[in-house]
Design a protein around this motif. Structure first.
Motif, short mmCIF file in Angstrom:
data_model
loop_
_atom_site.label_atom_id
_atom_site.label_comp_id
_atom_site.label_asym_id
_atom_site.label_seq_id
_atom_site.Cartn_x
_atom_site.Cartn_y
_atom_site.Cartn_z
N ASN A 29 0.85 -1.19 0.00
CA ASN A 29 0.00 0.00 0.00
C ASN A 29 0.88 1.24 0.00
OD1 ASN A 29 -2.69 -1.28 0.30
ND2 ASN A 29 -1.83 -2.02 2.22
N MET A 30 0.67 2.12 -0.96
CA MET A 30 1.55 3.29 -1.06
C MET A 30 0.77 4.55 -1.43
SD MET A 30 3.57 2.49 -4.67
CE MET A 30 4.57 3.98 -4.53
N SER A 31 1.38 5.68 -1.10
CA SER A 31 0.80 6.99 -1.40
C SER A 31 1.84 7.80 -2.17
CB SER A 31 0.43 7.70 -0.09
OG SER A 31 0.11 9.06 -0.32
N VAL A 32 1.41 8.44 -3.26
CA VAL A 32 2.33 9.24 -4.07
C VAL A 32 1.69 10.58 -4.41
CG1 VAL A 32 3.26 7.11 -5.07
CG2 VAL A 32 1.53 8.40 -6.33
N PRO A 33 2.50 11.62 -4.64
CA PRO A 33 1.94 12.92 -5.01
C PRO A 33 1.37 12.88 -6.43
CG PRO A 33 4.34 12.98 -5.06
CD PRO A 33 3.96 11.66 -4.47
N THR A 34 0.42 13.74 -6.69
CA THR A 34 -0.28 13.69 -7.98
C THR A 34 0.64 13.96 -9.16
OG1 THR A 34 -0.93 16.01 -7.66
CG2 THR A 34 -2.50 14.33 -6.97
N ILE A 35 1.60 14.89 -9.01
CA ILE A 35 2.48 15.21 -10.14
C ILE A 35 3.26 13.99 -10.57
CG2 ILE A 35 4.44 16.58 -10.92
CD1 ILE A 35 3.59 18.79 -9.06
N SER A 36 3.99 13.38 -9.63
CA SER A 36 4.79 12.21 -9.96
C SER A 36 3.92 11.02 -10.34
CB SER A 36 5.68 11.83 -8.77
OG SER A 36 6.69 12.78 -8.55
N MET A 38 -1.96 1.95 -5.05
CA MET A 38 -1.31 3.26 -5.08
C MET A 38 -2.33 4.38 -5.03
SD MET A 38 1.48 4.75 -7.83
CE MET A 38 0.29 5.18 -9.10
N ARG A 39 -2.22 5.23 -4.00
CA ARG A 39 -3.09 6.39 -3.85
C ARG A 39 -2.37 7.64 -4.34
NH1 ARG A 39 -4.42 5.54 2.47
NH2 ARG A 39 -4.13 7.79 2.39
N LEU A 40 -3.03 8.44 -5.17
CA LEU A 40 -2.49 9.72 -5.60
C LEU A 40 -3.11 10.81 -4.74
CD1 LEU A 40 -1.84 7.90 -8.10
CD2 LEU A 40 -2.07 9.97 -9.49
N GLU A 41 -2.28 11.47 -3.94
CA GLU A 41 -2.78 12.49 -3.03
C GLU A 41 -1.64 13.40 -2.62
OE1 GLU A 41 -4.31 10.25 0.25
OE2 GLU A 41 -2.50 9.06 0.44
N ASN A 42 -1.98 14.61 -2.22
CA ASN A 42 -0.96 15.58 -1.85
C ASN A 42 -0.88 15.83 -0.36
OD1 ASN A 42 -0.08 15.98 -4.48
ND2 ASN A 42 -1.64 17.53 -4.88
N ASP A 43 -1.65 15.09 0.42
CA ASP A 43 -1.60 15.26 1.88
C ASP A 43 -0.39 14.54 2.45
OD1 ASP A 43 -3.99 16.65 1.84
OD2 ASP A 43 -5.18 14.84 2.05
N PHE A 44 0.15 15.09 3.55
CA PHE A 44 1.23 14.42 4.25
C PHE A 44 0.61 13.38 5.17
CE2 PHE A 44 3.05 18.39 2.87
CZ PHE A 44 4.33 18.04 2.48
N THR A 52 -4.08 27.44 -5.38
CA THR A 52 -4.58 26.07 -5.38
C THR A 52 -3.48 25.12 -4.91
OG1 THR A 52 -5.48 24.28 -6.75
CG2 THR A 52 -3.92 25.77 -7.80
N ASN A 53 -3.90 23.94 -4.46
CA ASN A 53 -2.93 22.93 -4.04
C ASN A 53 -2.63 21.94 -5.15
OD1 ASN A 53 -5.32 21.50 -4.14
ND2 ASN A 53 -4.98 20.41 -2.21
N ASN A 54 -3.10 22.22 -6.35
CA ASN A 54 -2.94 21.29 -7.47
C ASN A 54 -2.10 21.93 -8.57
OD1 ASN A 54 -3.94 20.14 -10.23
ND2 ASN A 54 -4.43 18.59 -8.69
N ALA A 55 -0.97 21.30 -8.88
CA ALA A 55 -0.05 21.85 -9.87
C ALA A 55 -0.65 21.89 -11.26
CB ALA A 55 1.25 21.05 -9.87
N GLN A 56 -1.48 20.89 -11.60
CA GLN A 56 -2.09 20.88 -12.92
C GLN A 56 -3.05 22.06 -13.10
OE1 GLN A 56 -1.93 19.22 -15.92
NE2 GLN A 56 0.02 18.51 -15.05
N ALA A 57 -3.75 22.42 -12.02
CA ALA A 57 -4.64 23.57 -12.09
C ALA A 57 -3.84 24.85 -12.33
CB ALA A 57 -5.45 23.69 -10.80
N LEU A 58 -2.69 24.97 -11.66
CA LEU A 58 -1.82 26.14 -11.88
C LEU A 58 -1.29 26.14 -13.31
CD1 LEU A 58 0.33 26.45 -8.63
CD2 LEU A 58 -1.48 27.98 -9.41
N ARG A 59 -0.87 24.99 -13.76
CA ARG A 59 -0.33 24.88 -15.13
C ARG A 59 -1.36 25.36 -16.15
NH1 ARG A 59 -1.39 20.69 -18.67
NH2 ARG A 59 -0.01 20.63 -20.51
N LYS A 60 -2.61 24.92 -16.01
CA LYS A 60 -3.64 25.30 -16.97
C LYS A 60 -3.93 26.80 -16.90
CE LYS A 60 -5.84 20.77 -17.27
NZ LYS A 60 -7.07 19.97 -17.05
N ALA A 61 -3.90 27.34 -15.70
CA ALA A 61 -4.12 28.79 -15.55
C ALA A 61 -3.00 29.57 -16.22
CB ALA A 61 -4.23 29.14 -14.08
N ALA A 62 -1.76 29.08 -16.05
CA ALA A 62 -0.61 29.75 -16.67
C ALA A 62 -0.67 29.63 -18.19
CB ALA A 62 0.69 29.15 -16.14
#
Length: 299
Positions: A94-101, A124-130, A220-230
């Protein structure tokens, strides 16, 4: 003399009785007594004072007990290490990884690992929480930044460089950004997935650390959301380079303030402290590290 005789000696000392120690060892009392006598003969020293009512260790016996107890522990550790190694490449991780990676490389890398070891299942869970690894029953997490929990082990995977960027259309409308102070006059979009630095952008220049307090219309806490805004020309972002690498290569986004060294954070495989890392987990971590290294130019 052998390690088994030393273990029997420790058992006698701990039990305080030949009878009790013999029962624990599955031997007759005379047989155990003979083994200890042979040990004393081999060492040339009396180890135990024997009386009809009780026994006690001699000075030589006390000294041997300390060392023999350590040997017993080392033997147990050695057996445990082999057991951990030979558990077999089966079971669930069972593992947790950040959304970007997770989206960039880990989904493919972990699926490839599972194909290579068909008796292993990875959840594998994709999440940005510690996340709390122990509390949530996780075997492994991939995280960026400093490790604060001393009960966890962190294995370095790669260094992640960040970048300040925006779209060419944003520069056309709002002008070039010459220095950090100029950022205060621009719409800077904050990335809140980090312990600190969301609104205080930090850099290094000529070995001197500098920072600037930014503000903007969107966070936002989501890099993809920032990317799209940029990409849509709404503002300037400060994000991990891997999240916008292809956009930079294609000219859809442009790196700015390149005279400044942006932040650089380690990416780690983190797991709860264990004396002997299971082989399947060790192999997965190594596989993931190779996947990061294969895309090192993104970072």
């Amino acid at each position: 003399m052998n390690a088994a005789d030393l273990t029997l000696f420790v058992n006698v000392a701990d039990a305080g009785s030949f009878n009790k120690a013999a029962q624990q060892a599955g031997l007759s009392t005379p047989a155990l007594s003979k083994r200890i006598s042979k040990l004393e003969q081999d060492l040339g020293a009396q180890l135990i004072h024997r009386t009809t009512r009780r026994l006690s260790l001699t000075e030589a016996g006390e000294s041997l007990y300390v060392h023999a107890k350590n040997i017993e522990g080392q033997v147990s550790d050695a057996i445990a290490s082999v057991s951990a190694f030979s558990q077999g490449l089966t079971g669930t991780i069972n593992m947790s990884v950040p959304t970007i990676s997770g989206e960039l490389l880990l989904a493919e890398a972990v699926a490839e690992f599972c194909q290579k070891y068909p008796n292993i299942t990875v959840d594998m869970r994709l999440e940005n929480d510690f996340v709390d690894l122990v509390g949530e029953g996780l075997d492994l997490a991939i995280r960026t930044g400093k490790l604060e929990d001393s009960s966890l082990i962190a294995k370095p995977l790669i260094q992640s460089n960040w970048v300040v960027c925006c779209s060419p259309s944003y520069i056309q409308r709002h002008g070039e950004v010459g220095d950090l102070e100029a950022l205060k006059d621009h719409n800077c979009l904050a990335y809140t997935y980090q312990a600190q630095g969301s609104f205080d952008w930090r850099f290094t220049r000529n070995n001197i650390e500098e920072s600037v307090r930014i503000s903007g219309s969107f966070a936002t806490n989501n890099a993809q959301a920032l990317r799209k805004a940029a990409l849509s020309g709404f503002g300037i972002v400060y994000v991990p380079r891997c999240s916008v690498y292809e956009d930079l290569q294609q000219g859809k986004l442009v790196a700015i303030l390149t005279d400044y060294q942006p932040r650089r954070l380690g990416v780690y495989a983190i797991y709860p402290f264990t004396k002997y890392l299971p082989e399947k987990l060790r192999l997965l971590i190594e596989h993931i590290k190779q996947a990061y290294q294969a895309k090192s130019e993104y970072f």
